[in-house]
Structure formats: structure tokens, C-alpha cells
Design a protein around this motif. Structure first.
Motif: not given
Length: 214
Positions: A145, A148-149, A178-179, A181-182
Motif C-alpha cells: 500500500k 506501490v508508487e 501495480c496499476y 492495485w491503484k
């Protein structure tokens, strides 16, 4: 006559002093040579420690006693680090050993050092790209969380470093996740489709596409 004897005695004295000085000089040179030889023998070689660390890492990957060999690898890497603290290869060895020992936060720090050192720019592009993806995976494992960035930045940099024309399937699949999760479904879809363009049989990319929908 007395003057001649005085000159001869003076000459003998000069010769004696010269011989004493020469013997003293030669003795010092011999002592210094022995000292340098002993220092060379005692001076540990970083390459030797790095080779030992690599051997232990290979054993850790191929045996059940992973932690034991990883600890030995870390010890050898630390000894090499004491000699060549700016060598990124040593920090990479430390990171891999720490990862096997499940010390991922410490492993990330070692990779941070390896990838930020001035010498890191001399790492081959393929190796640098692999390390960036490796660091991204660990960041996500430690705290997805919050990291991730940062992980996405590593993956994007890895793709840029290795070149668009190379096989970036692993990196693109991880970037797609990752995309997801965002909540960036379209970007995730594009990433998975790029994987399938170069690797049509990728089960991971096909599963990812099913998750994000048509």
C-alpha cells in the motif's frame, strides 16, 4: 709524516662510518620489504570474499539449508565491503543474501546503495533493469500500500533502461498488477496486452486481462 697519518686515519674513519651507514640502510630496507610482504599476505582480497559469497548464495538456492549459506554469504560480503565500500557488486551480494534470510527491508537498503552509487552507472543495462525489478518486488512484499508508487517508478525505470525492444514481460506483468492495485484498469490492460504481444503464451498476462475485464 704526522699529517699523512692523520689523513689516513680520517679516511679510515670516513670509510668505517660509510660502511656502518650502508649496513644500517640495507638492514632497514630488508625490514621494510619483509613488512610489505607480510602486509600483502595479510591483506584480504575483496574478490576472494565476493567469490565465496557467490558460492554460498548458489548453495543457498540449491539446498534446504538456505539460511546457513545465506548467513555465510552475508559474512563474506561484509568482509569485502570493509575493503571496497563503494563497489555496487558487494551491495548486490548483500541484498541477495538478506533476501534469502527474509530481511527484506535491509535488502532494499543494500540495493538502494548499489543503485545510487556513482559506480552503479557502469552496471550493464540488463543487470540494472533486473535489480530495479527485484527491488520493486521487495517493496511490494514489505508494504504494498505504501510502496506501490515507488515500486512503479522502479519498474518503469527498468523498462526504460533495458529498452522497449527487449523482453520486459516480467516487468510489464508486475507493472500491470501495480496499476490494478491503484485502480487504473485501462493502464493495467495495456500493460498485459503488451506482454501478450511479445509472449502470447503468458498465463499471467491472460489472467491479468481477465481480472481487469474487456
Amino acid at each position: 709524516m704526522a699529517s699523512t697519518e692523520a689523513i689516513i686515519q680520517f679516511g679510515i674513519l670516513i670509510l668505517t662510518l660509510s660502511l656502518c651507514f650502508l649496513m644500517h640502510y640495507l638492514r632497514n630496507q630488508k625490514t621494510q620489504s619483509k613488512t610489505r610482504t607480510r602486509n600483502k599476505i595479510r591483506q584480504p582480497e575483496p574478490n576472494r570474499h565476493m567469490n565465496q559469497a557467490s558460492r554460498h548464495l548458489n548453495r543457498a538456492r540449491s539446498t534446504t539449508n538456505k539460511t546457513h549459506h545465506a548467513k555465510n554469504a552475508l559474512s563474506e560480503a561484509d568482509q569485502a565491503l570493509a575493503i571496497t565500500p563503494r563497489d555496487p557488486s558487494v551491495h548486490i551480494l548483500r541484498a541477495r543474501a538478506l533476501y534469502i534470510m527474509n530481511h527484506r527491508t535491509s535488502a532494499i537498503k543494500s540495493l538502494d546503495t548499489a543503485l545510487s552509487l556513482p559506480a552503479a552507472k557502469f552496471l550493464p543495462p540488463e543487470e540494472r533493469a533486473d535489480l530495479l525489478v527485484f527491488r520493486a518486488e521487495m517493496k511490494l512484499a514489505v508494504n504494498r500500500k505504501r510502496r506501490v508508487e515507488s515500486a512503479m517508478e522502479d519498474i518503469e525505470e527498468a523498462i526504460r533502461v533495458s529498452g522497449e525492444e527487449n523482453d520486459n514481460s516480467e516487468a510489464l506483468c508486475l507493472l500491470g498488477k501495480c496499476y490494478e492495485w491503484k485502480g487504473m484498469r485501462e493502464e493495467a490492460k495495456n500493460a498485459y496486452e503488451k506482454v501478450l504481444d511479445v509472449e502470447p503464451g503468458s498465463a499471467e498476462a491472460r489472467i491479468g486481462l481477465k481480472r481487469v475485464g474487456p
